[in-house]
Design a protein around this motif. Structure first.
Motif, PDB file in Angstrom:
ATOM      1  N   ALA A  59       0.751  -1.204  -0.024  1.00  0.00           N
ATOM      2  CA  ALA A  59      -0.067  -0.042   0.122  1.00  0.00           C
ATOM      3  C   ALA A  59       0.883   1.145   0.144  1.00  0.00           C
ATOM      4  O   ALA A  59       0.487   2.310  -0.620  1.00  0.00           O
ATOM      5  N   LYS A  60       1.809   1.319   0.814  1.00  0.00           N
ATOM      6  CA  LYS A  60       2.917   2.536   0.934  1.00  0.00           C
ATOM      7  C   LYS A  60       3.379   2.544  -0.360  1.00  0.00           C
ATOM      8  O   LYS A  60       3.693   3.793  -0.871  1.00  0.00           O
ATOM      9  N   PHE A  61       4.100   1.438  -1.023  1.00  0.00           N
ATOM     10  CA  PHE A  61       4.902   1.659  -2.249  1.00  0.00           C
ATOM     11  C   PHE A  61       3.892   2.415  -3.389  1.00  0.00           C
ATOM     12  O   PHE A  61       4.349   3.177  -4.222  1.00  0.00           O
ATOM     13  N   THR A  62       2.643   1.659  -3.559  1.00  0.00           N
ATOM     14  CA  THR A  62       1.775   2.008  -4.663  1.00  0.00           C
ATOM     15  C   THR A  62       1.189   3.403  -4.470  1.00  0.00           C
ATOM     16  O   THR A  62       0.843   3.873  -5.332  1.00  0.00           O
ATOM     17  N   GLU A  63       1.242   3.861  -3.243  1.00  0.00           N
ATOM     18  CA  GLU A  63       0.884   5.274  -3.150  1.00  0.00           C
ATOM     19  C   GLU A  63       2.003   6.339  -3.473  1.00  0.00           C
ATOM     20  O   GLU A  63       1.698   7.233  -4.200  1.00  0.00           O
ATOM     21  N   GLN A  64       3.069   5.680  -3.077  1.00  0.00           N
ATOM     22  CA  GLN A  64       4.302   6.838  -3.289  1.00  0.00           C
ATOM     23  C   GLN A  64       4.799   6.690  -4.689  1.00  0.00           C
ATOM     24  O   GLN A  64       5.085   7.575  -5.285  1.00  0.00           O
ATOM     25  N   TRP A  65       4.750   5.469  -5.324  1.00  0.00           N
ATOM     26  CA  TRP A  65       5.291   5.210  -6.535  1.00  0.00           C
ATOM     27  C   TRP A  65       4.090   4.466  -7.356  1.00  0.00           C
ATOM     28  O   TRP A  65       4.311   3.106  -7.366  1.00  0.00           O
ATOM     29  N   PRO A  66       3.201   5.077  -7.988  1.00  0.00           N
ATOM     30  CA  PRO A  66       2.047   4.434  -8.298  1.00  0.00           C
ATOM     31  C   PRO A  66       2.104   3.447  -9.600  1.00  0.00           C
ATOM     32  O   PRO A  66       1.287   2.819 -10.038  1.00  0.00           O
ATOM     33  N   ASP A  67       3.428   3.811 -10.234  1.00  0.00           N
ATOM     34  CA  ASP A  67       3.694   3.165 -11.482  1.00  0.00           C
ATOM     35  C   ASP A  67       5.008   2.869 -11.622  1.00  0.00           C
ATOM     36  O   ASP A  67       5.931   3.310 -10.970  1.00  0.00           O
ATOM     37  N   ALA A  70       7.191   6.079 -12.067  1.00  0.00           N
ATOM     38  CA  ALA A  70       7.449   6.782 -10.855  1.00  0.00           C
ATOM     39  C   ALA A  70       8.562   5.956  -9.793  1.00  0.00           C
ATOM     40  O   ALA A  70       9.418   6.601  -9.310  1.00  0.00           O
ATOM     41  N   LEU A  71       8.523   4.611  -9.895  1.00  0.00           N
ATOM     42  CA  LEU A  71       9.514   4.032  -9.205  1.00  0.00           C
ATOM     43  C   LEU A  71      10.877   4.107  -9.950  1.00  0.00           C
ATOM     44  O   LEU A  71      12.078   4.267  -9.197  1.00  0.00           O
ATOM     45  N   ALA A  72      10.755   3.984 -11.269  1.00  0.00           N
ATOM     46  CA  ALA A  72      12.076   4.432 -12.074  1.00  0.00           C
ATOM     47  C   ALA A  72      12.713   5.747 -11.747  1.00  0.00           C
ATOM     48  O   ALA A  72      14.088   5.594 -11.482  1.00  0.00           O
ATOM     49  N   ALA A  73      12.093   6.498 -11.251  1.00  0.00           N
ATOM     50  CA  ALA A  73      12.602   8.115 -11.179  1.00  0.00           C
ATOM     51  C   ALA A  73      12.992   8.298  -9.408  1.00  0.00           C
ATOM     52  O   ALA A  73      13.584   8.994  -9.285  1.00  0.00           O
ATOM     53  N   ALA A  92      14.888  -4.514  -2.828  1.00  0.00           N
ATOM     54  CA  ALA A  92      14.784  -3.387  -2.889  1.00  0.00           C
ATOM     55  C   ALA A  92      15.457  -2.693  -4.095  1.00  0.00           C
ATOM     56  O   ALA A  92      15.226  -1.771  -5.054  1.00  0.00           O
ATOM     57  N   ARG A  93      16.821  -3.146  -4.098  1.00  0.00           N
ATOM     58  CA  ARG A  93      17.810  -2.320  -4.823  1.00  0.00           C
ATOM     59  C   ARG A  93      17.511  -2.724  -6.273  1.00  0.00           C
ATOM     60  O   ARG A  93      17.529  -2.001  -7.414  1.00  0.00           O
ATOM     61  N   ASN A  94      17.187  -4.176  -6.576  1.00  0.00           N
ATOM     62  CA  ASN A  94      16.575  -4.577  -7.806  1.00  0.00           C
ATOM     63  C   ASN A  94      15.525  -4.161  -8.333  1.00  0.00           C
ATOM     64  O   ASN A  94      15.092  -3.971  -9.601  1.00  0.00           O
ATOM     65  N   LEU A  95      14.506  -3.793  -7.413  1.00  0.00           N
ATOM     66  CA  LEU A  95      13.236  -3.008  -7.906  1.00  0.00           C
ATOM     67  C   LEU A  95      13.462  -1.894  -8.635  1.00  0.00           C
ATOM     68  O   LEU A  95      12.914  -1.490  -9.634  1.00  0.00           O
ATOM     69  N   VAL A  96      14.496  -0.975  -8.058  1.00  0.00           N
ATOM     70  CA  VAL A  96      14.869   0.360  -8.817  1.00  0.00           C
ATOM     71  C   VAL A  96      15.666  -0.074 -10.143  1.00  0.00           C
ATOM     72  O   VAL A  96      15.153   0.511 -11.149  1.00  0.00           O
ATOM     73  N   ARG A 100      14.092   0.894 -13.850  1.00  0.00           N
ATOM     74  CA  ARG A 100      14.645   1.834 -14.948  1.00  0.00           C
ATOM     75  C   ARG A 100      15.298   1.140 -16.085  1.00  0.00           C
ATOM     76  O   ARG A 100      15.033   1.507 -17.217  1.00  0.00           O
ATOM     77  N   GLN A 101      15.221  -0.301 -15.989  1.00  0.00           N
ATOM     78  CA  GLN A 101      15.464  -1.011 -17.439  1.00  0.00           C
ATOM     79  C   GLN A 101      14.559  -1.298 -18.077  1.00  0.00           C
ATOM     80  O   GLN A 101      14.500  -1.109 -19.330  1.00  0.00           O
ATOM     81  N   ILE A 102      13.211  -1.387 -17.413  1.00  0.00           N
ATOM     82  CA  ILE A 102      12.015  -1.577 -18.198  1.00  0.00           C
ATOM     83  C   ILE A 102      11.773  -0.118 -18.879  1.00  0.00           C
ATOM     84  O   ILE A 102      11.318  -0.254 -19.946  1.00  0.00           O
ATOM     85  N   MET A 103      11.929   1.064 -18.298  1.00  0.00           N
ATOM     86  CA  MET A 103      11.657   2.202 -18.948  1.00  0.00           C
ATOM     87  C   MET A 103      12.710   2.298 -19.990  1.00  0.00           C
ATOM     88  O   MET A 103      12.545   2.957 -21.134  1.00  0.00           O
TER      89      MET A 103
END
Length: 357
Positions: A59-67, A70-73, A92-96, A100-103
């Motif tokens: 819930a916290k992640f999707t509120e702060q980074w909804p897509d 946003a997470l890539a940035a 968490a590091r791999n999430l970022v 970024r790779q998907i973008m």
């Protein structure tokens, strides 16, 4: 390998249509509206972590980074701070990195095949199969710990884990349907989490009871077979509480260290394979604060003694000023996103030094 039995999938999917868990990242049965970003995020969070623990983080992640954009940035340090307490911080590091790779390489759109998904940071065979099946409706063989348990009992797999995983995957392949593969995967997970428990098999209400060899023989709890666990080694370490004018000195852990990239109290260099043996960041005097924090990692246990600096402010500033770190207000220490081990130690410091939040 036994012959394929489509009735197993049919029976399980009928059960799932009425008993599917309502989870914030999940689409309803028969739905084709699963959000790939939500599926990916939840699957990464759920690795080695319970659903109950993941819900507030999701819930916290999707509120702060909804897509994904946003997470890539996002700044990695902000993502790590939001992840604090969930453990296994490489996720968490791999999430970022993955976002970024998907973008950069996929124009912000998740690839839909297992093969393409496996090329992304932090996505292995299981996660790639889960995303392909659940988010994109592809037939994929999805095997997590719950599925391993269900299948091991269905077929009385006598070979101990982890060696049995190849056979269990083959058996799961044999009952995975061509259509509704995502629903089937989630149904297997739900069955394992709500009916076919590790320490209690509720065979009387299990929709697969007529097909389950272990259930029919009344020996479900024998499976899956596991090798005896080795005793975890215990490591000894110290963490250092250095305070000035209501602020505490925090450092950023090396990226290649355990809990890499996280803010933390300075420590004496303990590792999974050795006790701490590095000198304190300041020459004494130091005093022990409270009892050691006992924290269990996957492969070892750490006993971490908090030590408070009792020297002069002048001596402190002369040395601290030469090192990288930051002063963080004690009153807002929870906002620093300390990993659980150091959060426990910091709480002892706050309590013992009269600064209980």
């Amino acid at each position: 390998m036994p012959e394929k039995n489509p009735e197993i999938a049919n029976e399980l999917l009928r059960w799932y249509d009425s008993n599917a868990r309502d989870l914030p990242w999940r689409a309803a049965p028969h739905s084709n509206s699963a959000n790939p970003y939500h599926v990916w995020l939840s699957e990464i969070m759920l690795q080695q972590t319970t659903v109950a623990a993941v819900k507030p983080y999701f819930a916290k992640f999707t509120e702060q980074w909804p897509d994904i954009a946003a997470l890539a940035a996002a700044k990695e340090e902000d993502v790590l701070a939001a992840w604090a307490g969930l453990g296994y911080y490489a996720r968490a590091r791999n999430l970022v990195k993955c976002a970024r790779q998907i973008m950069a390489e996929h124009d912000g759109v998740f690839p839909s095949t297992e093969q393409a998904l496996r090329t992304l940071p932090g996505i292995g065979d299981y996660t790639a199969a889960a995303i392909a099946a659940i988010a994109f409706g592809q037939r994929a063989v999805v095997v997590d710990a719950n599925v391993e348990r269900v299948v091991a009992r269905l077929y009385c797999v006598d070979e101990p884990l982890p060696n049995a995983r190849k056979a269990i995957r083959s058996l799961t392949d044999g009952i995975t349907p061509q259509s509704r593969s995502g629903d089937f995967a989630q149904a297997m997970m739900d069955l394992g989490s709500s009916v076919c428990w590790a320490r209690e098999a509720q065979c009387a209400i299990c929709p697969l009871q007529p097909y389950c060899q272990a259930g029919q023989a009344d020996m479900a709890l024998r499976y899956p077979v596991k090798k005896p666990k080795k005793a975890k080694p215990v490591r000894q370490g110290s963490a250092y509480w250095i305070e000035k004018q209501g602020a505490i000195w925090l450092v950023k852990r090396r990226d290649d260290a355990m809990l890499g990239g996280m803010r933390a109290l300075p420590d004496n260099g303990w590792r999974a394979r050795n006790d701490g043996d590095i000198s304190p960041p300041l020459n004494g005097p130091w005093s022990d604060i409270g009892d050691p924090v006992i924290h269990h990692f996957t492969h070892f246990t750490i006993h971490l003694q908090l030590k408070a600096y009792q020297g002069s402010v002048e001596s402190m500033e002369a040395v601290i000023g030469q090192n990288s770190g930051e002063w963080w207000p004690v009153e807002t220490l929870e906002a620093a996103g300390l990993p659980t081990l150091f959060a426990k130690a910091a709480k002892i410091g706050q309590q013992q030094l009269g600064r209980l939040l």
